[in-house]
Design a protein around this motif. Structure first.
Motif, PDB file in Angstrom:
ATOM      1  N   GLN A  37       0.835  -1.209   0.000  1.00 25.62           N
ATOM      2  CA  GLN A  37       0.000   0.000   0.000  1.00 25.62           C
ATOM      3  C   GLN A  37       0.869   1.259   0.000  1.00 25.62           C
ATOM      4  N   SER A  38       1.919   1.261   0.811  1.00 27.65           N
ATOM      5  CA  SER A  38       2.725   2.491   0.876  1.00 27.65           C
ATOM      6  C   SER A  38       3.499   2.695  -0.424  1.00 27.65           C
ATOM      7  N   GLY A  62      -4.610   1.383  11.660  1.00 34.48           N
ATOM      8  CA  GLY A  62      -4.296   0.651  10.418  1.00 34.48           C
ATOM      9  C   GLY A  62      -3.034   1.217   9.805  1.00 34.48           C
ATOM     10  N   ALA A  81      -0.129  -0.042   9.139  1.00 33.66           N
ATOM     11  CA  ALA A  81       0.648  -0.901   8.228  1.00 33.66           C
ATOM     12  C   ALA A  81       2.156  -0.687   8.435  1.00 33.66           C
ATOM     13  N   ILE A 128      -1.447   1.151  15.256  1.00 34.46           N
ATOM     14  CA  ILE A 128      -1.995  -0.181  15.507  1.00 34.46           C
ATOM     15  C   ILE A 128      -2.355  -0.794  14.168  1.00 34.46           C
ATOM     16  N   HIS A 175      -5.380   6.134   7.155  1.00 33.31           N
ATOM     17  CA  HIS A 175      -5.271   6.278   5.693  1.00 33.31           C
ATOM     18  C   HIS A 175      -5.696   4.969   5.027  1.00 33.31           C
ATOM     19  N   ALA A 179      -7.870   2.808   5.663  1.00 37.85           N
ATOM     20  CA  ALA A 179      -8.031   1.670   6.565  1.00 37.85           C
ATOM     21  C   ALA A 179      -9.389   1.677   7.280  1.00 37.85           C
ATOM     22  N   LEU A 195     -12.207  -0.261   5.880  1.00 34.43           N
ATOM     23  CA  LEU A 195     -12.133  -1.728   5.848  1.00 34.43           C
ATOM     24  C   LEU A 195     -12.564  -2.339   7.175  1.00 34.43           C
TER      25      LEU A 195
HETATM   26  C1  LIG Z   1      -5.198  -0.668   2.720  1.00 37.55           C
HETATM   27  S1  LIG Z   1      -4.160  -0.911   4.062  1.00 37.55           S
HETATM   28  C2  LIG Z   1      -3.640   0.746   4.438  1.00 37.55           C
HETATM   29  C3  LIG Z   1      -2.386   0.781   5.250  1.00 37.55           C
HETATM   30  C4  LIG Z   1      -1.844   2.159   5.609  1.00 37.55           C
HETATM   31  N1  LIG Z   1      -2.761   2.939   6.379  1.00 37.55           N
HETATM   32  C5  LIG Z   1      -1.415   2.895   4.382  1.00 37.55           C
HETATM   33  O1  LIG Z   1      -2.244   3.607   3.797  1.00 37.55           O
HETATM   34  O2  LIG Z   1      -0.276   2.722   3.964  1.00 37.55           O
HETATM   35  C6  LIG Z   1      -5.283  -1.243   5.399  1.00 37.55           C
HETATM   36  C7  LIG Z   1      -4.596  -1.578   6.701  1.00 37.55           C
HETATM   37  O3  LIG Z   1      -5.547  -1.556   7.737  1.00 37.55           O
HETATM   38  C8  LIG Z   1      -5.296  -2.625   8.612  1.00 37.55           C
HETATM   39  N2  LIG Z   1      -6.550  -2.926   9.329  1.00 37.55           N
HETATM   40  C9  LIG Z   1      -7.732  -3.283   8.801  1.00 37.55           C
HETATM   41  N3  LIG Z   1      -8.666  -3.458   9.757  1.00 37.55           N
HETATM   42  C10 LIG Z   1      -8.058  -3.188  10.942  1.00 37.55           C
HETATM   43  C11 LIG Z   1      -8.478  -3.178  12.305  1.00 37.55           C
HETATM   44  N4  LIG Z   1      -9.735  -3.485  12.636  1.00 37.55           N
HETATM   45  N5  LIG Z   1      -7.587  -2.849  13.252  1.00 37.55           N
HETATM   46  C12 LIG Z   1      -6.308  -2.534  12.926  1.00 37.55           C
HETATM   47  N6  LIG Z   1      -5.839  -2.527  11.649  1.00 37.55           N
HETATM   48  C13 LIG Z   1      -6.697  -2.844  10.673  1.00 37.55           C
HETATM   49  C14 LIG Z   1      -4.806  -3.745   7.697  1.00 37.55           C
HETATM   50  O4  LIG Z   1      -4.097  -4.733   8.399  1.00 37.55           O
HETATM   51  C15 LIG Z   1      -3.951  -2.963   6.708  1.00 37.55           C
HETATM   52  O5  LIG Z   1      -2.614  -2.863   7.100  1.00 37.55           O
END
Ligand SMILES: C[S@@+](CC[C@H](N)C(=O)[O-])C[C@H]1O[C@@H](n2cnc3c(N)ncnc32)[C@H](O)[C@@H]1O
Length: 274
Positions: free
Chosen positions: A22-23, A55, A57, A76, A118, A120, A123
Motif C-alpha cells: 500500500q505504501s 491501520g 501498516a 496499531i 489512511h 483503513a 475496511l
Molecule cells: C489498505 S491498508 C492501508 C495501510 C496504511 N494505512 C497505508 O495507507 O499505507 C489497510 C490496513 O488496515 C489494517 N486494518 C484493517 N482493519 C483493521 C483493524 N480493525 N484494526 C487494525 N488494523 C486494521 C490492515 O491490516 C492494513 O494494514
C-alpha cells in the motif's frame, strides 16, 4: 467443508503475505500537484504533538508525521508483517506500535492530539466501536482525520479494470470469495457524519483529491492487481484472461509518452472532538 475467513483474518493474511504494497503504491501515485495522499492527510493534523494511526501498516504515514514534528507516535495494525517493516524505520524507533484491532485500543483516555487513518477505516468492521475508541483516546478538541477510497476517476484505467474484473470477482466460488470488508457508511460524507456525530465529533470537513496510479500498461496492471484485494481470489485462468483483456483495451489509451492515466479519488474527512 472449508470455513469462511472473517474480514480481519483475510486482511491479516493478505498484509502478512505482501507487506509494504500500500505504501509503495501511495508514494508512487501523487495528485497532479505532486502531493501524495499521505501528505494531504498529514497536513490536516499539522501541529499535533501526539498522533495515533489506525491501520498504520508499514508506518509510512507515521514516518511523515515524525518529519513534520509529531513527537509521540503510535500505530496499531492487524498485520505483524506490516508492523515488522514499520519497526525498521529509524524515525519510528520510539513509536508505540501494536499488533491489534482498532476496536480495542491499548491506550489511555485523552492520550492523543490527533488520530489519523489512511485507507483503513473503510475496511474495519464494527466501525462504531472504532469511532468510540478514537473519541476515548483523543483529548477534547483533538482531531480525527481519515482518508477513504472514493472510487475510480471516470474514463480512466481503474474504471476499465473494474469493468473487466467484476464478472470474474462475482463468479468466484463462495468458499474462495473475499469476505465483505468494512461498513459502507465510512466511505461517504453523510455516512461518516452518521458515525462520528453521536460519538461527540463535529460534522466532517470533506475534500476529494484525485491521485494517479498510472504509468505504462504493465505498471498499471501490476499496481491494480496489488491494489484490489479481490484479485487474490481469482484462479490462474481468470487472472490470465483478465490480464489479456486489460492489456488489449488499455494499450490504445496510452498518451504520447506511453503513460496510461489511472486516476483514483481519495476522500479526506476531518472532524474535531467537541
Ligand atoms: C489498505 S491498508 C492501508 C495501510 C496504511 N494505512 C497505508 O495507507 O499505507 C489497510 C490496513 O488496515 C489494517 N486494518 C484493517 N482493519 C483493521 C483493524 N480493525 N484494526 C487494525 N488494523 C486494521 C490492515 O491490516 C492494513 O494494514
Amino acid at each position: 467443508m472449508t470455513a469462511l475467513l472473517t474480514a480481519e483474518d483475510f486482511l491479516r493474511a493478505f498484509h502478512d503475505r505482501t507487506p509494504g504494497l500500500q505504501s509503495a503504491a501511495t508514494e508512487a501515485g501523487p495528485a497532479a500537484d505532486g502531493t501524495t495522499s499521505y501528505q494531504a492527510l498529514a497536513a490536516r493534523v499539522a501541529g499535533a504533538r501526539r498522533v495515533l494511526d489506525l491501520g498504520c501498516a508499514d508506518g509510512a504515514l507515521l514516518d511523515l508525521l515524525a518529519g513534520q514534528g509529531a513527537e509521540v507516535l503510535a500505530g496499531i495494525d492487524l498485520s505483524a508483517g506490516e508492523l515488522a517493516l514499520a519497526r525498521r524505520r529509524p524515525a519510528l524507533a520510539g513509536a508505540e506500535l501494536h499488533q491489534g484491532r482498532a476496536q480495542e485500543l491499548p491506550f489511555a483516555d485523552d492520550s492523543f492530539d490527533a488520530v489519523v487513518s489512511h485507507m483503513a477505516l473503510m475496511l474495519m468492521t464494527d466501525v462504531e466501536q472504532v469511532v468510540r475508541e478514537a473519541a476515548r483516546v483523543l483529548r477534547p478538541g483533538g482531531t480525527l482525520a481519515v482518508a477513504v477510497g472514493g472510487g475510480p476517476v471516470a474514463g480512466e484505467a481503474i474504471e476499465l479494470f473494474l469493468t473487466l474484473a467484476r464478472p470474474s470477482f462475482a463468479s468466484v466460488p463462495a468458499e474462495r470469495r473475499m469476505p465483505r470488508l468494512g461498513d459502507r457508511r465510512s466511505r461517504s460524507r453523510e455516512g461518516l457524519d452518521e458515525l462520528l456525530v453521536p460519538a461527540g465529533f463535529t460534522p466532517v470537513t470533506w475534500e476529494s483529491i484525485a491521485i494517479d496510479l498510472g504509468g505504462d500498461p504493465d505498471h498499471c496492471w501490476q499496481t491494480l492487481t496489488r491494489a484490489f484485494y479481490d484479485v487474490t481470489t481469482l484462479d490462474q485462468a481468470q487472472t490470465a484472461a483478465l490480464h489479456d483483456a486489460f492489456l488489449t483495451e488499455v494499450h490504445p489509451r496510452r498518451n504520447a509518452d506511453g503513460h496510461v492515466p489511472c486516476g483514483m479519488l481519495i476522500n479526506l474527512a476531518t472532524a474535531r472532538l467537541g
